[in-house]
Scaffold this active site. Structure first.
Site, short mmCIF file in Angstrom:
data_model
loop_
_atom_site.label_atom_id
_atom_site.label_comp_id
_atom_site.label_asym_id
_atom_site.label_seq_id
_atom_site.Cartn_x
_atom_site.Cartn_y
_atom_site.Cartn_z
N HIS A 1 3.82 -1.00 3.77
CA HIS A 1 3.04 0.23 3.55
C HIS A 1 4.06 1.36 3.40
CE1 HIS A 1 -0.28 3.16 4.14
NE2 HIS A 1 0.60 3.86 4.85
N SER B 1 0.84 -1.20 0.00
CA SER B 1 0.00 0.00 0.00
C SER B 1 0.88 1.25 0.00
CB SER B 1 -0.95 0.00 1.20
OG SER B 1 -0.26 -0.25 2.40
N PHE C 1 11.19 15.31 11.19
CA PHE C 1 9.98 14.52 11.30
C PHE C 1 10.18 13.36 12.30
CE2 PHE C 1 6.68 11.81 9.00
CZ PHE C 1 5.63 12.50 9.59
N ARG D 1 -6.20 8.38 16.44
CA ARG D 1 -6.51 9.43 17.40
C ARG D 1 -6.11 10.79 16.84
NH1 ARG D 1 -2.80 11.01 22.44
NH2 ARG D 1 -1.60 11.73 20.63
N GLY D 2 -4.96 10.81 16.14
CA GLY D 2 -4.42 12.09 15.66
C GLY D 2 -3.71 12.81 16.79
N ASP D 3 -3.21 13.99 16.48
CA ASP D 3 -2.48 14.80 17.46
C ASP D 3 -3.21 16.10 17.72
OD1 ASP D 3 -0.22 13.16 18.00
OD2 ASP D 3 0.48 13.60 15.96
N HIS E 1 4.92 4.69 20.92
CA HIS E 1 4.38 6.05 20.70
C HIS E 1 5.05 7.03 21.66
CE1 HIS E 1 1.34 9.29 20.90
NE2 HIS E 1 1.27 9.05 19.60
N GLU F 1 0.93 5.51 0.77
CA GLU F 1 0.24 6.62 1.46
C GLU F 1 0.58 7.98 0.84
OE1 GLU F 1 0.29 6.44 5.80
OE2 GLU F 1 0.77 8.57 5.85
P1 FAD Z 1 -3.90 5.97 19.96
O1 FAD Z 1 -3.81 4.55 19.55
O2 FAD Z 1 -5.20 6.46 20.48
O3 FAD Z 1 -2.73 6.19 21.04
C1 FAD Z 1 -2.31 7.49 21.41
C2 FAD Z 1 -1.54 7.45 22.74
O4 FAD Z 1 -2.44 7.18 23.81
C3 FAD Z 1 -0.47 6.38 22.86
O5 FAD Z 1 0.57 6.92 23.65
C4 FAD Z 1 -1.15 5.22 23.56
O6 FAD Z 1 -0.24 4.47 24.36
C5 FAD Z 1 -2.18 5.92 24.42
N1 FAD Z 1 -3.48 5.24 24.45
C6 FAD Z 1 -4.08 4.56 23.43
N2 FAD Z 1 -5.30 4.14 23.79
C7 FAD Z 1 -5.49 4.57 25.06
C8 FAD Z 1 -6.56 4.46 25.98
N3 FAD Z 1 -7.68 3.83 25.64
N4 FAD Z 1 -6.42 5.03 27.22
C9 FAD Z 1 -5.29 5.68 27.57
N5 FAD Z 1 -4.23 5.81 26.73
C10 FAD Z 1 -4.33 5.27 25.49
N6 FAD Z 1 -1.69 11.65 12.13
C11 FAD Z 1 -2.52 12.54 11.53
O7 FAD Z 1 -2.77 13.61 12.08
N7 FAD Z 1 -3.11 12.24 10.32
C12 FAD Z 1 -2.90 11.07 9.68
O8 FAD Z 1 -3.44 10.83 8.61
C13 FAD Z 1 -2.02 10.12 10.30
N8 FAD Z 1 -1.79 8.91 9.73
C14 FAD Z 1 -1.01 7.99 10.38
C15 FAD Z 1 -0.84 6.72 9.80
C16 FAD Z 1 -0.06 5.76 10.43
C17 FAD Z 1 0.10 4.41 9.79
C18 FAD Z 1 0.59 6.08 11.66
C19 FAD Z 1 1.48 5.06 12.33
C20 FAD Z 1 0.42 7.33 12.24
C21 FAD Z 1 -0.38 8.29 11.62
N9 FAD Z 1 -0.60 9.54 12.17
C22 FAD Z 1 -1.43 10.45 11.55
C23 FAD Z 1 0.02 9.92 13.45
C24 FAD Z 1 -0.93 9.62 14.65
O9 FAD Z 1 -2.12 10.34 14.53
C25 FAD Z 1 -0.18 10.03 15.91
O10 FAD Z 1 0.89 9.17 16.14
C26 FAD Z 1 -1.06 10.16 17.14
O11 FAD Z 1 -0.27 10.79 18.17
C27 FAD Z 1 -1.56 8.85 17.71
O12 FAD Z 1 -2.55 8.30 16.98
P2 FAD Z 1 -3.01 6.78 17.27
O13 FAD Z 1 -4.18 6.49 16.43
O14 FAD Z 1 -1.86 5.87 17.23
O15 FAD Z 1 -3.47 6.97 18.82
#
Ligand code: FAD
Length: 281
Positions: free
Chosen positions: A259, A9, A209, A100-102, A142, A11
């Site tokens: 990917h 894939s 980055f 989740r995003g940032d 993370h 991106e």
């Molecule tokens: P989560 O899985 O929700 O985790 C975030 C943090 O919280 C981690 O430290 C985890 O340990 C902790 N955590 C998780 N679940 C819980 C819970 N239930 N309770 C308490 N703590 C928890 N960013 C963008 O803005 N746009 C994009 O399109 C984008 N694409 C991405 C694609 C890939 C393949 C990857 C690897 C990253 C991408 N990112 C993107 C970056 C991502 O949004 C960031 O890394 C963000 O900080 C975390 O998103 P996540 O979905 O991993 O979060």
């Protein structure tokens, strides 16, 4: 790819200008030659590029290669996310990358990030099995994770909520991935985790980055890349060799596919995929 067992894939991020969009159309056509399983399109933190992502997804969706929008709650409420997902469903989108995003810079106060496991649960609750769901995984953990174990446990939480696959943050040390896979297996994660691969194109951008997303550039690699600072062509050649070797090691070690973070450029990724012989499958 015709080889069923190996997923490929690519991106992209949504360009902001017409010129960027024109260039990306060419990049996409070049990479489509490799018959990827899907393209994915990133989603800006806070929904800042919601329309750009949606427009690009809609445009790509008319092509042969399926397209997977990335999605996070950002500052949106449930009704807006539901409406966007309904639009994707009507457009025939079959896969979503749920994140989740940032926190967008300059936003504070009551702004709340919604964890990815909650977004996955939300999509499953309202859309059942309409979408195949990808989530993010972090072999080097993370940057905000409390500790290693919790981060792996939260990944399991995303699968338990209904995710089908994970795609990793990029890394340059294959041992980080293999160790991570072992730790995931130990707590019962059986779903595929696809390595995210970053081509080495520009040293300064890569270090900036990597520092922000917590991806480690090993010292030997950093020092070697520094020596090519004034020779971008040599840097690309060297980077291509290093990343090709990384991919070979990962695939030989059992990675289920790759990917690529294309950075909207065709050539570096096309060269690596060709080096790997994936163009002939
Ligand atoms: P989560 O899985 O929700 O985790 C975030 C943090 O919280 C981690 O430290 C985890 O340990 C902790 N955590 C998780 N679940 C819980 C819970 N239930 N309770 C308490 N703590 C928890 N960013 C963008 O803005 N746009 C994009 O399109 C984008 N694409 C991405 C694609 C890939 C393949 C990857 C690897 C990253 C991408 N990112 C993107 C970056 C991502 O949004 C960031 O890394 C963000 O900080 C975390 O998103 P996540 O979905 O991993 O979060």
């Amino acid at each position: 790819m015709s080889e069923d067992s190996l997923r490929l894939s690519f991106e992209f991020f949504p360009p902001k200008t017409d010129e960027g969009r024109k260039k990306l159309a060419v990049v996409r056509d070049t990479l489509e030659e490799f018959s990827p399983d899907f393209f994915s399109v990133t989603y800006g933190a806070g929904g800042s590029t919601r329309d750009n992502t949606k427009n690009l997804v809609t445009q790509f969706n008319s092509l042969d290669t399926p397209v997977a929008p990335h999605l996070s709650f950002g500052g949106d409420d449930e009704a807006s996310i539901k409406a966007l997902l309904s639009e994707y469903q009507s457009a025939g989108v079959e896969r979503i990358v749920a994140l989740r995003g940032d926190m967008p810079s300059g936003v504070g106060g009551s702004y709340q990030l919604v964890y990815a496991n909650e977004l996955v649960a939300f999509i499953r609750q309202h859309f059942g099995d309409t979408f195949e769901l990808e989530v993010a995984a972090y072999p080097e953990i993370h940057p905000q994770a409390k500790n290693y174990e919790d981060d792996v446990r939260y990944l399991k939480g995303k699968f338990d909520a209904g995710a089908d696959n994970a795609i990793t943050q990029y890394f340059f040390n294959p041992d980080a991935y293999f160790y991570f896979m072992d730790q995931c297996a130990k707590i019962g994660i059986e779903k595929p985790i696809y390595p995210g691969i970053m081509p080495i194109i520009n040293y300064r951008n890569l270090t900036r980055f990597s520092d922000s997303c917590g991806a480690d550039i090993p010292r030997w690699l950093r020092r070697r890349l520094e020596s090519f600072e004034h020779d971008p062509e040599a840097l690309r050649d060297f980077g291509e060799e290093v990343v090709t070797e990384l991919c070979e090691t990962l695939l030989e070690g059992g990675a289920p596919g790759l990917h690529f973070y294309t950075m909207n450029q065709a050539e570096p990724v096309a060269n690596i995929v060709t080096n790997l012989g994936l163009d002939e499958q």
